[in-house]
Enzyme design. Structure first.
Site, PDB file in Angstrom:
ATOM      1  N   GLU A 114      44.765  91.142  45.335  1.00  0.00           N
ATOM      2  CA  GLU A 114      44.191  90.394  44.217  1.00  0.00           C
ATOM      3  C   GLU A 114      43.727  89.027  44.699  1.00  0.00           C
ATOM      4  O   GLU A 114      44.013  88.625  45.827  1.00  0.00           O
ATOM      5  CB  GLU A 114      45.221  90.257  43.079  1.00  0.00           C
ATOM      6  CG  GLU A 114      45.572  91.592  42.462  1.00  0.00           C
ATOM      7  CD  GLU A 114      46.579  91.510  41.328  1.00  0.00           C
ATOM      8  OE1 GLU A 114      46.813  92.545  40.702  1.00  0.00           O
ATOM      9  OE2 GLU A 114      47.137  90.428  41.085  1.00  0.00           O
ATOM     10  N   HIS A 242      42.863  83.387  32.203  1.00  0.00           N
ATOM     11  CA  HIS A 242      42.453  84.570  32.958  1.00  0.00           C
ATOM     12  C   HIS A 242      40.938  84.676  32.855  1.00  0.00           C
ATOM     13  O   HIS A 242      40.381  84.608  31.764  1.00  0.00           O
ATOM     14  CB  HIS A 242      43.113  85.835  32.417  1.00  0.00           C
ATOM     15  CG  HIS A 242      43.090  86.952  33.412  1.00  0.00           C
ATOM     16  ND1 HIS A 242      41.927  87.612  33.747  1.00  0.00           N
ATOM     17  CD2 HIS A 242      44.063  87.496  34.188  1.00  0.00           C
ATOM     18  CE1 HIS A 242      42.192  88.518  34.665  1.00  0.00           C
ATOM     19  NE2 HIS A 242      43.487  88.467  34.947  1.00  0.00           N
ATOM     20  N   ARG A 289      41.992  82.271  40.403  1.00  0.00           N
ATOM     21  CA  ARG A 289      41.624  82.354  38.993  1.00  0.00           C
ATOM     22  C   ARG A 289      41.005  81.076  38.433  1.00  0.00           C
ATOM     23  O   ARG A 289      40.104  81.135  37.601  1.00  0.00           O
ATOM     24  CB  ARG A 289      42.865  82.681  38.162  1.00  0.00           C
ATOM     25  CG  ARG A 289      43.312  84.087  38.383  1.00  0.00           C
ATOM     26  CD  ARG A 289      44.567  84.400  37.613  1.00  0.00           C
ATOM     27  NE  ARG A 289      44.919  85.786  37.869  1.00  0.00           N
ATOM     28  CZ  ARG A 289      45.984  86.370  37.356  1.00  0.00           C
ATOM     29  NH1 ARG A 289      46.788  85.714  36.582  1.00  0.00           N
ATOM     30  NH2 ARG A 289      46.231  87.633  37.634  1.00  0.00           N
ATOM     31  N   HIS A 350      46.119  82.501  29.438  1.00  0.00           N
ATOM     32  CA  HIS A 350      46.842  83.639  30.009  1.00  0.00           C
ATOM     33  C   HIS A 350      48.255  83.290  30.467  1.00  0.00           C
ATOM     34  O   HIS A 350      49.192  84.033  30.201  1.00  0.00           O
ATOM     35  CB  HIS A 350      46.037  84.170  31.200  1.00  0.00           C
ATOM     36  CG  HIS A 350      46.622  85.359  31.868  1.00  0.00           C
ATOM     37  ND1 HIS A 350      46.809  86.559  31.203  1.00  0.00           N
ATOM     38  CD2 HIS A 350      47.060  85.565  33.140  1.00  0.00           C
ATOM     39  CE1 HIS A 350      47.350  87.438  32.034  1.00  0.00           C
ATOM     40  NE2 HIS A 350      47.518  86.864  33.214  1.00  0.00           N
ATOM     41  N   ARG A 385      48.831  79.438  39.379  1.00  0.00           N
ATOM     42  CA  ARG A 385      49.618  80.600  39.806  1.00  0.00           C
ATOM     43  C   ARG A 385      48.778  81.559  40.636  1.00  0.00           C
ATOM     44  O   ARG A 385      47.669  81.919  40.264  1.00  0.00           O
ATOM     45  CB  ARG A 385      50.141  81.342  38.577  1.00  0.00           C
ATOM     46  CG  ARG A 385      50.847  82.633  38.920  1.00  0.00           C
ATOM     47  CD  ARG A 385      51.425  83.262  37.686  1.00  0.00           C
ATOM     48  NE  ARG A 385      50.395  83.823  36.843  1.00  0.00           N
ATOM     49  CZ  ARG A 385      50.233  85.127  36.622  1.00  0.00           C
ATOM     50  NH1 ARG A 385      51.019  86.001  37.223  1.00  0.00           N
ATOM     51  NH2 ARG A 385      49.291  85.563  35.813  1.00  0.00           N
TER      52      ARG A 385
END
Length: 527
Positions: A114, A242, A289, A350, A385
């Site tokens: 990811e 997100h 992100r 998110h 994060r």
């Protein structure tokens, strides 16, 4: 009614339940859940769990470095090392509790990659890893004779010396937690739960935003309770949006299109079909992100459009359906065949990187009170994060909290002099519309003024608007009998205030916090 438990756990996601399973052999455990056990952020986590398992190509140093980079070097290195190094043993524990992670033909973990990760290290169960973990833990918790589950119970306040008539301020050095006042949503009565040790595991704050991927129970309850009890709360300005929530107006919460889809090869495009991530980052659609969310936000604002597209049509259709069955079904129900059609996406609130400040044993600044999971600020995430680090953080810190509380619990006794909840002179809320309208206003204020891109003027406007709502709500709370609705609204306003206040205090653009009055040279978004 007064109830006594050795361990009081407020919240029932992966953090609360894994802690319960690790301490229950030592004493009686109460697990407080404001809806049903299934309705936790854990359940909705699609992507997976990050852990170094393929040591032929991956190692702890790489995972640590990836986490530090994603966190914009604001992460606490000791917390990062702890989570990364302890992750494999906690994965083993999850598997022992019945969690099944996908494997390939050779019987090895089928690892995903990811955004922000330098290697394939995400363990997953199709595209509903969180649900698989939550279901397995629910089974284990329900079978344990020492764990009592209180569904439809809502913790209103934690109990401290304040309730014994002692003046407690932010400077008081030895605040102690003796349990919590808990509203039984079935009877409307507020019970006193006394405990030797209390664990806060109430999850995140997504529902304070109009557009969020979180279940609508994510109203920041634990953070607000601890803040009101004069505990330390940190890094609330770092809200992760997100980048790719399914754009379908009217859906609340928004359906998440997992980052793993971009890891699989999906590409972001504007409404005219053009790729755009090359303008923002050499990692393209696999950038972290915060960068992807700001890029999408920028494109939408520049072009005056409500969403962008995620394109996975160039991949093998059968493979796509196999990897992302839930996303395929959901989109198909809206007339979108992801193997042939572009998916409309837009950013949504998110994940919270801050929260109740804790040390490496998950201890908060209030004695006898631990905090674990998304409501806690361990220092792991720093300014942003790294994908799939949250579920593993929850189990690693639940383990730390369990080990520490098992060592010290015999030193504590119950505080017997706690008065029962006093609601004399209160009445049922006169008009529910007062509460529902205020909830909508909080969402609008936060999304409009404290979103992906902020400014000093926007934050000041949020402050002024929230201040009015705060005064109105506190007045209503004092006059009304406790209800889930009024308590959640109070918590949303408290939490929104903390996000906005700590955003005002940070005089730079860093990680997830972007303020156009302190522009970051790497990214100048549309004003």
């Amino acid at each position: 009614m007064i109830q006594k438990f050795d361990f009081l756990i407020i919240g029932s996601g992966i953090a609360g339940m894994s802690y319960a399973l690790k301490v229950a052999h030592k004493g009686k455990v109460a697990l407080i859940c404001k809806t049903e056990l299934e309705e936790a952020n854990t359940f909705f986590a699609q992507g997976g769990v990050a852990s170094v398992t393929n040591t032929l190509v991956d190692n702890f140093e790489k995972h640590i470095e990836d986490t530090m980079i994603a966190g914009d070097w604001l992460s606490d290195r000791a917390a990062v090392e702890k989570v990364v190094r302890e992750a494999p043993s906690q994965i083993k524990q999850l598997i022992e509790w019945g969690v099944e992670f996908d494997k390939n033909e050779k019987g090895e973990f089928d690892l995903h990659r990811e955004g922000g990760h330098s290697e394939f290290r995400i363990l997953h169960h199709k595209d509903n890893t969180g649900a698989e973990i939550q279901d397995s833990l629910i089974k284990a918790v329900k079978q344990h004779p020492n764990i009592t589950i209180f569904e439809k119970h809502f913790a209103i306040e934690i109990i401290t010396q304040h309730h014994l008539g002692v003046t407690v301020t932010r400077q008081t050095p030895d605040i102690e937690c003796y349990g919590a006042y808990v509203l039984d949503l079935n009877t409307g009565k507020v019970d006193t739960f006394l405990s030797k040790v209390t664990l806060m595991a109430t999850g995140g704050v997504g529902a304070i935003y109009q557009t969020t991927t979180n279940p609508l129970v994510a109203t920041g309850d634990g953070i607000a309770m601890v803040y009101r009890a004069k505990g330390t709360v940190k890094d609330m300005e770092f809200i992760q949006f997100h980048p790719t929530a399914l754009y379908h107006p009217g859906d609340r919460p928004s359906f998440l299109i997992t980052e793993a889809m971009r890891g699989y090869g999906a590409v972001l495009r504007t409404l005219d079909g053009k790729e755009f991530m090359q303008k923002y980052d050499p990692r393209l659609s696999l950038a972290p992100r915060d960068i992807v969310a700001r890029a999408i936000d920028n494109e939408m604002k520049n072009r005056g459009e409500d969403h962008v597209y995620l394109d996975v049509t160039h991949k093998d259709p059968e493979e796509t359906k196999k990897h992302f069955p839930n996303i395929y079904e959901k989109c198909l129900s809206l007339g979108i065949d992801i193997t042939r059609d572009y998916i409309p996406v837009a950013p949504a609130a998110h994940y919270l990187c801050g929260g109740i400040k804790v040390d490496l044993d998950a201890r908060s600044s209030i004695n006898r009170l631990y905090a674990v999971g998304e409501c806690s600020c361990t220092g792991l995430h720093g300014g942003n994060r790294l994908a799939s680090n949250s579920l593993i953080e929850a189990v690693v810190y639940a383990d730390a909290a369990a080990k520490h509380s098992l060592k010290v619990i015999d030193n504590y006794s119950y505080q017997e002099n706690i008065p029962e909840w006093n609601d004399e002179g209160t009445v049922e809320p006169e008009e529910m519309v007062l509460i529902t309208q205020s909830v909508k206003e909080v969402g609008q204020i936060m999304s409009t003024y404290v979103g992906i891109v902020r400014s000093n003027l926007r934050l000041k406007r949020a402050w002024d608007r929230l201040d009015i709502l705060y005064e109105e709500t506190e007045d209503l709370f004092k006059r009304s009998k406790a209800s889930k609705e009024i308590c959640e609204l109070r918590n949303m306003i408290n939490t929104g205030y903390l996000v906005m206040r700590q955003a005002m205090d940070r005089k730079e653009s860093r990680g997830l916090h972007y303020n156009i009055d302190y522009p970051h040279p790497d990214f100048i978004p549309h004003k």
